[in-house]
Structure formats: structure tokens, C-alpha cells
Design a protein around this motif. Structure first.
Motif, PDB file in Angstrom:
ATOM      1  N   LYS A 221       0.834  -1.208   0.000  1.00 44.79           N
ATOM      2  CA  LYS A 221       0.000   0.000   0.000  1.00 44.79           C
ATOM      3  C   LYS A 221       0.866   1.254   0.000  1.00 44.79           C
ATOM      4  O   LYS A 221       0.558   2.236  -0.682  1.00 44.79           O
ATOM      5  CB  LYS A 221      -0.939   0.005   1.206  1.00 44.79           C
ATOM      6  CG  LYS A 221      -2.135  -0.911   1.044  1.00 44.79           C
ATOM      7  CD  LYS A 221      -3.225  -0.593   2.056  1.00 44.79           C
ATOM      8  CE  LYS A 221      -4.496  -1.368   1.730  1.00 44.79           C
ATOM      9  NZ  LYS A 221      -5.630  -0.996   2.602  1.00 44.79           N
ATOM     10  N   ALA A 222       1.950   1.237   0.763  1.00 46.90           N
ATOM     11  CA  ALA A 222       2.847   2.396   0.793  1.00 46.90           C
ATOM     12  C   ALA A 222       3.434   2.651  -0.590  1.00 46.90           C
ATOM     13  O   ALA A 222       3.512   3.799  -1.046  1.00 46.90           O
ATOM     14  CB  ALA A 222       3.957   2.173   1.814  1.00 46.90           C
ATOM     15  N   MET A 223       3.821   1.568  -1.278  1.00 44.34           N
ATOM     16  CA  MET A 223       4.391   1.727  -2.615  1.00 44.34           C
ATOM     17  C   MET A 223       3.326   2.211  -3.606  1.00 44.34           C
ATOM     18  O   MET A 223       3.626   2.975  -4.531  1.00 44.34           O
ATOM     19  CB  MET A 223       5.001   0.414  -3.088  1.00 44.34           C
ATOM     20  CG  MET A 223       6.260   0.015  -2.324  1.00 44.34           C
ATOM     21  SD  MET A 223       7.515   1.340  -2.315  1.00 44.34           S
ATOM     22  CE  MET A 223       7.879   1.479  -4.064  1.00 44.34           C
ATOM     23  N   GLY A 224       2.090   1.786  -3.416  1.00 48.86           N
ATOM     24  CA  GLY A 224       0.999   2.284  -4.263  1.00 48.86           C
ATOM     25  C   GLY A 224       0.805   3.779  -4.078  1.00 48.86           C
ATOM     26  O   GLY A 224       0.573   4.521  -5.043  1.00 48.86           O
ATOM     27  N   ALA A 225       0.929   4.246  -2.823  1.00 44.08           N
ATOM     28  CA  ALA A 225       0.809   5.682  -2.550  1.00 44.08           C
ATOM     29  C   ALA A 225       1.968   6.454  -3.166  1.00 44.08           C
ATOM     30  O   ALA A 225       1.788   7.560  -3.692  1.00 44.08           O
ATOM     31  CB  ALA A 225       0.759   5.919  -1.038  1.00 44.08           C
ATOM     32  N   VAL A 226       3.178   5.867  -3.120  1.00 38.66           N
ATOM     33  CA  VAL A 226       4.346   6.515  -3.725  1.00 38.66           C
ATOM     34  C   VAL A 226       4.126   6.689  -5.221  1.00 38.66           C
ATOM     35  O   VAL A 226       4.359   7.768  -5.784  1.00 38.66           O
ATOM     36  CB  VAL A 226       5.623   5.682  -3.460  1.00 38.66           C
ATOM     37  CG1 VAL A 226       6.779   6.181  -4.334  1.00 38.66           C
ATOM     38  CG2 VAL A 226       6.012   5.771  -1.986  1.00 38.66           C
ATOM     39  N   ARG A 227       3.664   5.631  -5.894  1.00 41.14           N
ATOM     40  CA  ARG A 227       3.432   5.721  -7.348  1.00 41.14           C
ATOM     41  C   ARG A 227       2.362   6.763  -7.658  1.00 41.14           C
ATOM     42  O   ARG A 227       2.468   7.512  -8.644  1.00 41.14           O
ATOM     43  CB  ARG A 227       3.040   4.347  -7.896  1.00 41.14           C
ATOM     44  CG  ARG A 227       4.203   3.365  -7.970  1.00 41.14           C
ATOM     45  CD  ARG A 227       3.818   2.110  -8.743  1.00 41.14           C
ATOM     46  NE  ARG A 227       2.839   1.301  -8.013  1.00 41.14           N
ATOM     47  CZ  ARG A 227       3.163   0.368  -7.124  1.00 41.14           C
ATOM     48  NH1 ARG A 227       4.442   0.115  -6.854  1.00 41.14           N
ATOM     49  NH2 ARG A 227       2.231  -0.337  -6.512  1.00 41.14           N
TER      50      ARG A 227
END
Length: 347
Positions: A221-227
Motif C-alpha cells: 500500500k505504501a508503494m501504491g501511494a508513492v506511485r
């Protein structure tokens, strides 16, 4: 004799003054003497204007986050007032129902019971039925009487809560309006400085390809927010801009611009992975687990300054993606150079 000499000296002084004034006048008309130039304040240098612009932009960002915080408080106060109003209305309805039951019990007692209970008991074919009915009526009268008193107290408390919540909402609304006025005044000052610098409202610029980011142990989820945040590179900074759907109209340099402010960008990014954040650095600072700078992972929120008036999203390698300030765009920048206030992991 002395008087004649004094008169002569006075006349001579007058002729000298008149002659001097006439000479100066002729010299001016002949271009021999020029009038002294009026004193003018020196214009600020570009360096001074840039420093002034930076200072005003920083003040603007502080004020913007204060305004965002007040908007959050206003929404909370309005919700509290709405809940209190609903509670007061429900208690009032229950009170009216209890009163109606009491009226019915009193009416039944009047219609069905004789005026002299002792005579009715003595003459009745079934004395026990008279006793039962009388006891039942008295029981319900006592029960409903007590319930009415209790409901009345509850309703009064609910009404006081409603008035208190509405007063709080009105107070916050007034403070919010004052902050909005200060923001407009600051915008006007910033607009003047930027006009001297030749700066105008910023349109979207091409942010280029979205860079790849190493997860570094961050959650999906954190990586999805970064993208999601990196997909907005090049979008203009806009005071109060940004929501769960993307850039929204705020203000910058006195114009309506569709973009993000710092907390609006992170709100949007995490909304894309199903995590709801408030549009305010203060509420986002309390939205997760606090981590130190050495513990940061991609997707962590990073906060700066003691009053938390700026924030971004960490993407690894000592860098973050953020919406910096008015006149700028969403970009990648080092987290160094600003006083670090803390990190928060929300996913």
C-alpha cells in the motif's frame, strides 16, 4: 544722523537680497542652475525581491496549513452540532410519546373509574377486578411520570449540547473567515513581489517519466501511494488544493489554479490505496506510527518545522516527493535543508 545711517543699511540689505534672488532666477531660466532632484527610495535588487518572495511564500504555506486545520475543526464542529441536534430531536419525540401515554392513562382512569373508589369496591360484583384495574392505572401513571421526568432531563441536556456545539461551530467559522482574510492579504503582497520578479501563475509542466523506486521493505500500500504521488509530478502548487480525486482548485498568486498543497498531495496519494487522511499536516502527523529519520521507508510521511507547516512523502535515498510552495510544482527533492520534525508510517 544715526537714524539715517540705519535706514541706509536696511535699504542696502534689501537691494542685495533682491539682486541675489533675481540673479538666481535668471540663472535658472538660462539653465545655469538646476533644481535639486527629489530624493527617491532605492529600488530593491532582484536578490532582495527573491528573498522577500521566499519569505512570503513560506508565510503563505504556514497560513495555508493553519487554514486547513481550521477547516478540519469546522467540519468536526459542524458534525458535532448535527449529531447533538439529532439527539435533541429524538429525546423530544420520546418525551412527547411518554406525555401522550400519561394523558391516555389519565383519561382511562377518568372514564372507567367512578368518582368514589370505596363505593365502587363495595358495590362491585368482582371487587378484585376493581383493585387490579386501580393498581394497574396507578402503576402506569407512576412509571410514565418517572419516565417523563427522566426524558425531560435528557432532552434538556441534549438541547444544551446542541447549543454548545452550534456555538463552537460558529466560533470556528469566524476564526476560519479571519484566516481566509489574512490569506487573501498575504496573496496580494506575494502577487506584487512576483510581478516585480516577472513571475506569473504556474501552469502544469511536463514532469517527465515517473522514476522507479526501490521498495526498501515498504508495504504494497505504501508503494501504491508513492506511485500515485509520483504520477502528479509537474502539477502546480495550489493553496488548499487537492482531494481524494486528484488536483482541485485552490489559489496561487491570486489566481484559481488546479493543483495540490503539501497535505493535499499526500491525502490524494493514500486515498488511491484506500487510506483516508485529513487535509491538514497536523492530522496527518497523528495518523500513524512515528518513525525516526533513520527508520524511514518509501511511503512514509515526512514533516518539517516545529509547527509542521510543510510535509512530503519519502521515496528513499534521502529524497521525497512534495508540493513545495506557491509558484512551484510537485517535484522530487532532498529531505535535507529543512528542519526535520518527524516521520509517520501510515501503511
Amino acid at each position: 544722523m544715526q537714524r539715517r545711517a540705519a535706514v541706509f543699511r536696511t535699504s542696502a540689505r534689501r537691494r542685495i537680497i533682491t539682486g541675489t534672488a533675481l540673479t538666481a532666477s535668471l540663472a535658472l531660466s538660462a539653465g545655469l542652475l538646476a533644481p535639486a532632484p527629489a530624493w527617491a527610495e532605492p529600488k530593491p535588487t532582484r536578490k532582495e525581491l527573491t528573498a522577500q518572495q521566499k519569505k512570503l511564500a513560506d508565510e503563505a504555506e504556514k497560513l495555508s496549513e493553519q487554514y486547513n486545520g481550521l477547516r478540519e475543526r469546522l467540519r468536526q464542529a459542524q458534525r458535532a452540532a448535527k449529531v447533538a441536534q439529532g439527539s435533541a430531536a429524538r429525546q423530544k419525540k420520546l418525551l412527547e410519546e411518554a406525555r401522550a401515554r400519561m394523558v391516555k392513562v389519565a383519561a382511562d382512569s377518568y372514564k372507567n373509574g367512578p368518582s368514589d373508589p370505596a363505593a365502587a369496591f363495595a358495590s362491585a360484583d368482582d371487587p378484585q377486578a376493581i383493585l387490579d384495574r386501580s393498581a394497574t392505572l396507578n402503576y402506569f401513571a407512576r412509571q410514565d411520570g418517572g419516565r417523563v421526568a427522566q426524558l425531560l432531563q435528557t432532552m434538556q441536556s441534549a438541547e444544551r449540547a446542541r447549543k454548545s456545539a452550534e456555538a463552537r461551530a460558529n466560533q470556528v467559522r469566524q476564526i476560519t473567515d479571519e484566516a481566509k482574510k489574512k490569506r487573501r492579504e498575504l496573496q496580494a503582497k506575494l502577487k506584487k513581489v512576483e510581478a516585480k520578479l516577472g513571475a506569473g501563475p504556474t501552469g502544469r509542466v511536463n514532469g517527465g517519466p515517473v522514476p522507479s523506486v526501490d521498495a526498501g521493505g515498504a508495504s504494497a500500500k505504501a508503494m501504491g501511494a508513492v506511485r500515485a504521488a509520483l504520477s502528479q509530478l509537474g502539477v502546480p502548487y495550489s493553496w488548499g488544493g487537492g482531494n481524494a480525486s486528484g488536483p482541485s482548485y485552490g489559489t496561487a498568486q491570486g489566481a484559481n489554479i488546479k493543483g495540490f498543497d503539501c497535505s493535499g498531495l499526500t491525502l490524494y496519494a493514500y486515498a488511491q490505496v484506500g487510506i483516508s487522511l485529513g487535509h491538514y499536516t497536523g492530522s496527518q502527523y497523528n495518523a500513524g506510527t512515528h518513525v525516526s529519520m533513520s527508520q524511514l521507508k518509501p511511503g512514509d510521511l515526512v514533516f518539517f518545522y516545529s509547527d509542521l507547516h510543510h510535509m512530503g512523502m519519502y521515496i528513499g535515498n534521502g529524497k521525497m516527493v512534495h508540493a513545495p510552495q506557491t509558484g512551484d510544482v510537485v517535484k522530487i527533492a532532498p529531505i535535507g535543508g529543512r528542519p526535520f520534525a518527524g516521520g509517520v508510517r501510515v501503511a
